[in-house]
Design a protein around this motif. Structure first.
Motif, PDB file in Angstrom:
ATOM      1  N   THR A 172      -7.486  -4.165  11.642  1.00  0.00           N
ATOM      2  CA  THR A 172      -7.344  -2.708  11.679  1.00  0.00           C
ATOM      3  C   THR A 172      -6.605  -2.203  10.448  1.00  0.00           C
ATOM      4  O   THR A 172      -6.990  -1.188   9.847  1.00  0.00           O
ATOM      5  N   VAL A 173      -5.563  -2.900  10.056  1.00  0.00           N
ATOM      6  CA  VAL A 173      -4.812  -2.519   8.853  1.00  0.00           C
ATOM      7  C   VAL A 173      -5.706  -2.601   7.621  1.00  0.00           C
ATOM      8  O   VAL A 173      -5.650  -1.734   6.737  1.00  0.00           O
ATOM      9  N   ASP A 174      -6.552  -3.609   7.557  1.00  0.00           N
ATOM     10  CA  ASP A 174      -7.458  -3.750   6.416  1.00  0.00           C
ATOM     11  C   ASP A 174      -8.424  -2.571   6.336  1.00  0.00           C
ATOM     12  O   ASP A 174      -8.713  -2.063   5.249  1.00  0.00           O
ATOM     13  N   ILE A 175      -8.921  -2.117   7.475  1.00  0.00           N
ATOM     14  CA  ILE A 175      -9.823  -0.954   7.493  1.00  0.00           C
ATOM     15  C   ILE A 175      -9.070   0.317   7.106  1.00  0.00           C
ATOM     16  O   ILE A 175      -9.587   1.173   6.363  1.00  0.00           O
ATOM     17  N   LEU A 176      -7.849   0.460   7.582  1.00  0.00           N
ATOM     18  CA  LEU A 176      -7.052   1.630   7.217  1.00  0.00           C
ATOM     19  C   LEU A 176      -6.781   1.662   5.715  1.00  0.00           C
ATOM     20  O   LEU A 176      -6.778   2.739   5.089  1.00  0.00           O
ATOM     21  N   GLN A 177      -6.567   0.503   5.116  1.00  0.00           N
ATOM     22  CA  GLN A 177      -6.350   0.448   3.675  1.00  0.00           C
ATOM     23  C   GLN A 177      -7.599   0.878   2.909  1.00  0.00           C
ATOM     24  O   GLN A 177      -7.503   1.450   1.822  1.00  0.00           O
ATOM     25  N   ALA A 178      -8.771   0.605   3.474  1.00  0.00           N
ATOM     26  CA  ALA A 178     -10.010   1.058   2.836  1.00  0.00           C
ATOM     27  C   ALA A 178     -10.057   2.582   2.787  1.00  0.00           C
ATOM     28  O   ALA A 178     -10.440   3.179   1.769  1.00  0.00           O
ATOM     29  N   TYR A 179      -9.669   3.243   3.887  1.00  0.00           N
ATOM     30  CA  TYR A 179      -9.629   4.712   3.884  1.00  0.00           C
ATOM     31  C   TYR A 179      -8.554   5.229   2.933  1.00  0.00           C
ATOM     32  O   TYR A 179      -8.714   6.285   2.312  1.00  0.00           O
ATOM     33  N   ALA A 180      -7.461   4.500   2.814  1.00  0.00           N
ATOM     34  CA  ALA A 180      -6.395   4.926   1.900  1.00  0.00           C
ATOM     35  C   ALA A 180      -6.862   4.875   0.450  1.00  0.00           C
ATOM     36  O   ALA A 180      -6.388   5.649  -0.390  1.00  0.00           O
ATOM     37  N   MET A 181      -7.780   3.954   0.138  1.00  0.00           N
ATOM     38  CA  MET A 181      -8.280   3.854  -1.236  1.00  0.00           C
ATOM     39  C   MET A 181      -9.207   5.010  -1.607  1.00  0.00           C
ATOM     40  O   MET A 181      -9.145   5.534  -2.713  1.00  0.00           O
TER      41      MET A 181
END
Length: 646
Positions: A172-181
């Motif tokens: 989930t954190v990895d997916i959230l980081q994608a949106y942050a990028m």
């Protein structure tokens, strides 16, 4: 007799479909974050309690939800994004199906705290999306969605969710980081565990993709990234990819992000294309890449799966070809090129030379670095100068390996290699021949009778047999090896054993090698060496949690860490010791590979986890120490001892 066909009631349909929209923790958080982005929020706070087991909260500063929409916001297929099916082709928002909040209501207890500028409201919903209670409660403009006890209505899924909680949280954190990028919004992610608040990551929402990549992946990673830029009349590709060099990539493919029209998605073909090209230059690593593809909306289908992670592209083959070509051009400056002399060609030329032809003295001259090895050179010897009435005589200089020539014809002269670590010998042989002599030898070979051939040809018709096929389908349980009776050794390379009415031929080297490899993998604790300065790993909060929970796995592989809980996530874990073994070097990429393995659900409960480099080291040691072909075995000391391990 089957019951008559009837329509399924709406409640049952709602429960069945909800489990397909929200399948795990990451899909639930993804839907809530996308709603916040679609609401034009500039700051989004994601709060997990006990990694999401107790509750998930997503709070934003968007426009809020109007009171007139309280009832419809959680109903199935209620949305403000589209009105007709044709609108899907041009939709620019993340969500448009009207399923997310309705599905979350079915899977847990949902509350919405929202305000449009007046007094805020806290609304509670039941599992069908109907309002239970509305309480007046102040809050700034925006919306907070609270989901408690996710998957409580699905016992089996809830059990799996709790079992794999940490791994689900990491994904989930990895997916959230994608949106942050890709998004200009500021994303803050925290986890409250045992009443202790931990910041997982925080982004500043920069307008530049490069700045966001630096902030999420770290400066150490970003300095080894190459820029990709491809533009066509149909699509535009922009992004970054790691250099195909040692320690620039990763031991796993977990840091690969693809965005299509600013939508994070999964595209196996694009990922496979990039990985294939990259690993042709750096086969021991996977690339880190962030790829943003912009394409006309009429050439894109986003309505493929409920989570909208899988998209269909028109003219995808052309895109992949262009991408592969561009990557090849980018990486060509990082790869070496060489020319190889084919041993088959050399052998063929040597066989054409008549056996009675004399060889002159071998030349001692060595070609320079800028001079290509000549295939033919003009003869300078007086005895070989051709007259007008005789066929021309040629000289052929062949550069070959030591195994292709005899001692009396070869002058072995060491040559300074390009790579100082590599030592080799070049052998130069000078042959004189004429075209008629080669023609005569060729004609003689064509006229050679078939009866003189040393090969005998056999023909046999294979007949299908059920009995033979059944023999091939036999399986042997491991316990059966205890009942094997050793007959003896055959040809100094194989062990003959009997089991019931069958005789088995066992490769003695492969058996001993497997025994030694499994023993090393199960029992070895790799020695470590203390680093002069602790090494910062640059992990995110989820990865640090995996590392702390599985610290014994890392210690067994020779990695030791210092954990400082007072520091912010990403800086808590520092490597103090690394594995030490002759001729083998280990670094943070091996730690990342182990973290990737530990985050995989399928590896849950697997013993003796090792990074690939350690496994290669064990395999090398096992092979070198195993009993070799040609070694006579002693019945008591060798065969029985090795057999005992099964």
């Amino acid at each position: 007799m089957l019951a008559g066909i009837k329509a399924i009631d709406k409640t049952t349909v709602h429960n069945i479909c909800s489990g397909q929209v929200i399948v795990n923790l990451s899909s639930a958080v993804k839907e809530l974050v996308e709603n916040a982005i679609d609401a034009k929020a500039t700051s989004i706070l994601i709060t997990f309690r006990e990694y999401g087991k107790e509750s998930i909260e997503v709070s934003d500063n968007g426009g809020g939800i109007d009171k007139s929409q309280f009832k419809g916001v959680t109903l199935k297929h209620h949305t403000s994004k589209i009105r007709e099916f044709e609108d899907v082709a041009s939709v620019s928002t993340f969500g448009f199906r009207g399923e997310a909040l309705s599905s979350l209501c079915s899977l847990g207890r949902l509350k919405i705290h929202t305000s449009t500028g007046d007094v805020g409201s806290l609304i509670s919903y039941d599992h069908n999306g109907n309002i239970i209670d509305i309480v007046t409660q102040a809050r700034p403009v925006g919306t907070t969605i609270i989901l408690n006890d996710m998957f409580s209505t699905l016992p089996v899924r809830h059990k799996q969710f709790v079992k794999n909680l940490k791994k689900e949280f990491a994904k989930t954190v990895d997916i959230l980081q994608a949106y942050a990028m890709i998004s200009p919004q500021r994303l803050h992610c925290v986890n409250i565990c045992s009443k202790r608040k931990q910041v997982v990551f925080s982004s500043q929402g920069k307008s530049s993709l490069r700045e966001n990549v630096v902030q999420i992946l770290g400066a150490a990673v970003s300095k080894n990234l190459l820029e990709i830029s491809i533009e066509d009349s149909v699509y535009k590709i922009f992004g970054y990819i790691s250099k195909p060099m040692e320690r620039c990539g990763r031991g796993s493919s977990d840091k690969q992000y693809i965005f299509i029209n600013n939508r994070p998605c999964d595209n196996e073909k694009i990922s496979k294309c990039i990985n294939s090209v990259y690993r042709s230059y750096e086969k021991f690593q996977y690339p880190i890449f962030v790829l943003v593809l912009t394409i006309n909306s009429d050439m894109l289908d986003v309505n493929v799966t409920p989570d909208k992670r899988k998209l269909f592209l028109d003219n995808e083959g052309k895109l992949l070809t262009k991408l592969e070509s561009e990557l090849q051009n980018m990486f060509s400056t990082y790869g070496g090129s060489y020319s190889d002399q084919s041993s088959k060609s050399i052998t063929a030329i040597t066989q054409l030379i008549p056996s009675g032809m004399k060889y002159p003295t071998v030349s001692q001259e060595q070609p320079t670095a800028n001079q290509a090895y000549p295939k033919t050179i003009p003869s300078t010897s007086g005895c070989c100068s051709p007259a007008k009435s005789t066929p021309p005589v040629f000289s052929l200089e062949i550069i070959e390996t030591p195994s292709l020539a005899t001692e009396d014809r070869i002058d072995r002269t060491p040559v300074d290699p390009v790579d100082k670590k590599m030592k080799y010998m070049q052998q130069k042989t000078l042959f004189h021949f004429s075209l008629p002599s080669i023609k005569n030898v060729t004609c003689q070979r064509k006229d050679k009778p078939i009866s003189q051939s040393p090969f005998v040809h056999y023909k046999h018709q294979i007949v299908a047999s059920e009995k033979a096929e059944s023999e091939l389908s036999h399986t042997i349980e491991k316990d059966a090896f205890r009942h094997f009776r050793v007959i003896g050794q055959f040809n100094l390379g194989f062990i003959l054993v009997r089991y019931k009415n069958n005789i088995f031929i066992i490769d003695q080297h492969a058996t001993d090698e497997k025994f030694r490899f499994e023993t090393l993998e199960a029992e070895s604790n790799i020695t470590c060496q203390k680093l002069i300065n602790p090494l910062k790993l640059g992990l995110n909060g989820a990865q640090e949690d995996i590392l702390i929970q599985n610290i014994d796995v890392f210690i067994k592989n020779g990695f030791h860490f210092k954990i400082d809980d007072s520091l912010v996530p990403g800086n808590k874990a520092q490597m103090t010791h690394s594995p030490h073994c002759k001729n083998w070097e280990f670094d943070s990429s091996d730690v990342e590979e182990l973290l990737f393995i530990l985050s995989d659900k399928s590896m849950t409960g697997v013993k003796n986890l090792r990074p690939s480099k350690v496994r290669r080291m064990f395999a090398s040691q096992a092979c070198r120490s195993a009993v070799m072909i040609g070694t006579a075995l002693d019945q008591k000391k060798n065969v029985r001892d090795r057999w005992a391990y099964v």
